[in-house]
Design a protein around this motif. Sequence first.
Motif, short mmCIF file in Angstrom:
data_model
loop_
_atom_site.label_atom_id
_atom_site.label_comp_id
_atom_site.label_asym_id
_atom_site.label_seq_id
_atom_site.Cartn_x
_atom_site.Cartn_y
_atom_site.Cartn_z
N GLU A 92 0.83 -1.22 0.00
CA GLU A 92 0.00 0.00 0.00
C GLU A 92 0.86 1.26 0.00
O GLU A 92 0.62 2.20 -0.76
N GLN A 93 1.88 1.29 0.86
CA GLN A 93 2.72 2.47 0.98
C GLN A 93 3.58 2.69 -0.26
O GLN A 93 3.81 3.83 -0.66
N GLU A 94 4.05 1.62 -0.87
CA GLU A 94 4.91 1.76 -2.03
C GLU A 94 4.14 2.10 -3.30
O GLU A 94 4.72 2.60 -4.26
N LYS A 95 2.84 1.86 -3.30
CA LYS A 95 2.03 2.18 -4.47
C LYS A 95 1.27 3.49 -4.32
O LYS A 95 0.58 3.91 -5.24
N ARG A 96 1.38 4.13 -3.17
CA ARG A 96 0.64 5.36 -2.95
C ARG A 96 1.19 6.47 -3.83
O ARG A 96 2.32 6.40 -4.31
N HIS A 97 0.39 7.45 -4.06
CA HIS A 97 0.81 8.59 -4.85
C HIS A 97 1.44 9.63 -3.93
O HIS A 97 1.02 9.80 -2.79
N VAL A 98 2.43 10.32 -4.44
CA VAL A 98 3.07 11.39 -3.68
C VAL A 98 2.95 12.68 -4.46
O VAL A 98 2.89 12.69 -5.69
N ARG A 99 2.88 13.76 -3.73
CA ARG A 99 2.76 15.08 -4.36
C ARG A 99 4.16 15.60 -4.68
O ARG A 99 5.05 15.57 -3.85
N ARG A 100 4.33 16.04 -5.94
CA ARG A 100 5.57 16.66 -6.39
C ARG A 100 5.22 18.02 -6.98
O ARG A 100 4.24 18.15 -7.68
N ASN A 101 6.04 18.97 -6.73
CA ASN A 101 5.84 20.30 -7.29
C ASN A 101 6.75 20.43 -8.50
O ASN A 101 7.96 20.32 -8.39
N VAL A 102 6.17 20.65 -9.67
CA VAL A 102 6.97 20.83 -10.89
C VAL A 102 6.64 22.18 -11.49
O VAL A 102 5.56 22.73 -11.27
N THR A 103 7.57 22.68 -12.26
CA THR A 103 7.38 23.98 -12.91
C THR A 103 7.38 23.76 -14.42
O THR A 103 8.29 23.11 -14.95
N ILE A 104 6.35 24.28 -15.08
CA ILE A 104 6.28 24.22 -16.54
C ILE A 104 5.92 25.61 -17.05
O ILE A 104 5.42 26.46 -16.30
N SER A 105 6.18 25.82 -18.32
CA SER A 105 5.85 27.12 -18.93
C SER A 105 4.34 27.35 -18.88
O SER A 105 3.55 26.41 -19.00
#
Length: 135
Positions: A92-105
Amino acid sequence: MTKKDLYIYPSVFEEESGGYNVYFPDLEGAFTYGNSLEEALFMAKEALGIYLYSLEDRKIHIPEPSKPNKIKTKSSQFVQLIEAYMPPVRDEQEKRHVRRNVTISKWVNDLAKKHKLNCSALLESAIKEKLGYRG
């Protein structure tokens, strides 16, 4: 560090305002709450599994559990053994989604919105493709 499939730890339950506070004397910072005894038991099992996974993941020593009869309690408390079967917790923990902050134009973001693209799914797919992952 050897990972075990099954951990059993004593917890301390204390009734408060109709619900139950739960903590694990051997695991500093591991605690939870339930509005009923049933919910508190469920939450304790979940909290224990996630807490132990966190220690495993960070390669932090997992202390041995105390003997339940060695834990001092107040008259409003009781000791309950809680088990955590780790294979499903790890999955469960290894398949969970994590929030990432990315920058795009901005113009790329506007284009993605216009075409109703799911940027998270697209990024995940692109990373898998780049690394040749076929899972």
